[in-house]
Scaffold this motif. Structure first.
Motif, PDB file in Angstrom:
ATOM      1  N   UNK A   4       0.848  -1.187   0.000  1.00 52.77           N
ATOM      2  CA  UNK A   4       0.000   0.000   0.000  1.00 52.77           C
ATOM      3  C   UNK A   4       0.885   1.239   0.000  1.00 52.77           C
ATOM      4  N   UNK A   5       0.477   2.279  -0.723  1.00 51.76           N
ATOM      5  CA  UNK A   5       1.286   3.495  -0.821  1.00 51.76           C
ATOM      6  C   UNK A   5       1.375   4.186   0.528  1.00 51.76           C
ATOM      7  N   UNK A   6       2.569   4.639   0.858  1.00 49.90           N
ATOM      8  CA  UNK A   6       2.791   5.354   2.095  1.00 49.90           C
ATOM      9  C   UNK A   6       2.506   6.838   1.876  1.00 49.90           C
ATOM     10  N   UNK A   7       2.051   7.529   2.915  1.00 52.79           N
ATOM     11  CA  UNK A   7       1.673   8.939   2.773  1.00 52.79           C
ATOM     12  C   UNK A   7       2.878   9.763   2.314  1.00 52.79           C
ATOM     13  N   UNK A   8       2.758  10.512   1.224  1.00 52.25           N
ATOM     14  CA  UNK A   8       3.902  11.269   0.716  1.00 52.25           C
ATOM     15  C   UNK A   8       4.254  12.461   1.616  1.00 52.25           C
ATOM     16  N   UNK A   9       5.486  12.892   1.529  1.00 52.78           N
ATOM     17  CA  UNK A   9       5.978  14.005   2.334  1.00 52.78           C
ATOM     18  C   UNK A   9       5.242  15.292   1.976  1.00 52.78           C
ATOM     19  N   UNK A  10       4.777  16.012   2.991  1.00 55.31           N
ATOM     20  CA  UNK A  10       4.111  17.298   2.769  1.00 55.31           C
ATOM     21  C   UNK A  10       4.678  18.405   3.653  1.00 55.31           C
ATOM     22  N   UNK A  11       5.329  18.065   4.752  1.00 45.90           N
ATOM     23  CA  UNK A  11       5.882  19.068   5.664  1.00 45.90           C
ATOM     24  C   UNK A  11       7.202  19.608   5.130  1.00 45.90           C
ATOM     25  N   UNK A  12       7.390  20.915   5.236  1.00 43.45           N
ATOM     26  CA  UNK A  12       8.637  21.553   4.822  1.00 43.45           C
ATOM     27  C   UNK A  12       9.587  21.586   6.019  1.00 43.45           C
ATOM     28  N   UNK A  13      10.622  20.784   5.965  1.00 40.97           N
ATOM     29  CA  UNK A  13      11.587  20.700   7.062  1.00 40.97           C
ATOM     30  C   UNK A  13      12.852  21.521   6.784  1.00 40.97           C
ATOM     31  N   UNK A  14      12.841  22.361   5.778  1.00 35.05           N
ATOM     32  CA  UNK A  14      14.067  23.040   5.353  1.00 35.05           C
ATOM     33  C   UNK A  14      14.673  23.930   6.440  1.00 35.05           C
ATOM     34  N   UNK A  15      13.865  24.429   7.367  1.00 40.12           N
ATOM     35  CA  UNK A  15      14.390  25.289   8.429  1.00 40.12           C
ATOM     36  C   UNK A  15      15.399  24.544   9.297  1.00 40.12           C
ATOM     37  N   UNK A  16      15.349  23.218   9.307  1.00 42.66           N
ATOM     38  CA  UNK A  16      16.276  22.442  10.135  1.00 42.66           C
ATOM     39  C   UNK A  16      17.725  22.585   9.679  1.00 42.66           C
ATOM     40  N   UNK A  17      17.925  23.085   8.472  1.00 44.47           N
ATOM     41  CA  UNK A  17      19.288  23.286   7.983  1.00 44.47           C
ATOM     42  C   UNK A  17      20.061  24.257   8.861  1.00 44.47           C
ATOM     43  N   UNK A  18      19.332  25.149   9.556  1.00 41.10           N
ATOM     44  CA  UNK A  18      19.997  26.139  10.398  1.00 41.10           C
ATOM     45  C   UNK A  18      20.721  25.496  11.577  1.00 41.10           C
ATOM     46  N   UNK A  19      20.379  24.249  11.912  1.00 39.46           N
ATOM     47  CA  UNK A  19      21.008  23.578  13.041  1.00 39.46           C
ATOM     48  C   UNK A  19      22.405  23.065  12.720  1.00 39.46           C
ATOM     49  N   UNK A  20      22.706  22.904  11.433  1.00 40.39           N
ATOM     50  CA  UNK A  20      24.015  22.427  10.981  1.00 40.39           C
ATOM     51  C   UNK A  20      24.418  21.137  11.712  1.00 40.39           C
ATOM     52  N   UNK A  21      23.513  20.177  11.704  1.00 40.78           N
ATOM     53  CA  UNK A  21      23.760  18.902  12.363  1.00 40.78           C
ATOM     54  C   UNK A  21      24.790  18.079  11.598  1.00 40.78           C
ATOM     55  N   UNK A  22      25.587  17.318  12.333  1.00 39.98           N
ATOM     56  CA  UNK A  22      26.579  16.455  11.694  1.00 39.98           C
ATOM     57  C   UNK A  22      25.925  15.264  10.996  1.00 39.98           C
TER      58      UNK A  22
END
Length: 259
Positions: A1-19
């Motif tokens: 069965x198809x999984x729910x596609x991505x809809x949330x914009x997570x781009x702000x997380x780039x500011x964390x500069x995670x390793x």
């Protein structure tokens, strides 16, 4: 069965500069047809790190989980073995003084009901194409702590860390999903995660369930990810703090209020 596609914009997380990229986790009753199965046996606790190594999503089921994570996911089928329920695992491994201590620890666990979750999908954020139920962050508190502060920035919610000496899979996955609470765990105290060297001792995992996505993401756009007070040095901060207090005292006096 198809999984729910991505809809949330997570781009702000780039500011964390995670390793290491955050990992999305999706709990599914039906098999996610658009995602490949995990091709190697792993413990549930190891799968976030595995997702951070892979350039495509994968899903696990009870057949490729080789620890007790299937218990946290409600995938045990006929239930756990009677000797496990008796607390004999923790006693024989030297984790608990006796089986009774192990049995008492079990009352804290949060698990899915049997059969409610049959598959769990994982993907690191850069390749995630599904809408996750959880987003799991890993790293030092100096970086992932911003997620906790973003949770509290507009809500005043307290930080909460729940875990036990064993069964970290419950605290990483099923507890935040079922409770709806953000949970964080410091690695190095859990038995299986440490023995398997799944994470570095002192590394922090923060599990954020989907109801908190809008709050955390919205607040990260407004707040300082690293408070300026932390960066300016002790003496400079004490001077600024005195100035803030002095201004508050003056403003209150000007408005006719006492101390």
């Amino acid at each position: 069965m198809a999984i729910e596609p991505l809809s949330t914009d997570f781009s702000v997380l780039e500011c964390l500069e995670l390793d290491r990229a955050p990992v999305g986790v999706k709990f599914e009753f039906f098999k996610p047809e658009t995602i490949e199965p995990l091709d190697t046996p792993l413990a549930m606790c190891e799968m976030v790190r595995e997702a951070q190594r892979r350039d495509k999503p994968f899903y696990m089921d009870r057949d490729n989980e080789n620890c007790m994570g299937k218990g946290a996911m409600g995938m045990m089928g006929g239930g756990e073995p009677s000797w496990a329920a008796a607390g004999l695992i923790g006693e024989r491994m030297g984790i608990f003084k006796d089986a009774g201590a192990n049995m008492r620890c079990m009352r804290h666990y949060t698990t899915f009901k049997d059969g409610a979750v049959n598959y769990v999908a994982f993907a690191q954020l850069p390749v995630m194409d599904f809408e996750p139920d959880l987003l799991v962050f890993t790293g030092p508190m100096s970086k992932v702590g911003a997620i906790l502060r973003a949770m509290s920035y507009s809500t005043g919610e307290m930080f909460e860390s729940k875990s036990t000496p064993v069964f970290q899979c419950s605290w990483m996955y099923s507890y935040p999903q079922i409770s709806g609470k953000v949970n964080f765990i410091t690695m190095g105290a859990g038995h299986g995660t440490t023995a398997r060297k799944a994470y570095e001792p002192g590394e922090v995992l923060v599990s954020v369930p989907s109801p908190w996505f809008p709050v955390v993401l919205g607040n990260l756009k407004e707040m300082e990810t690293i408070p300026s007070a932390w960066a300016m040095g002790r003496d400079a901060w004490l001077e600024e703090e005195r100035g803030i207090y002095a201004k508050l005292i003056k403003d209150a006096a000007d408005a006719g209020f006492g101390d």
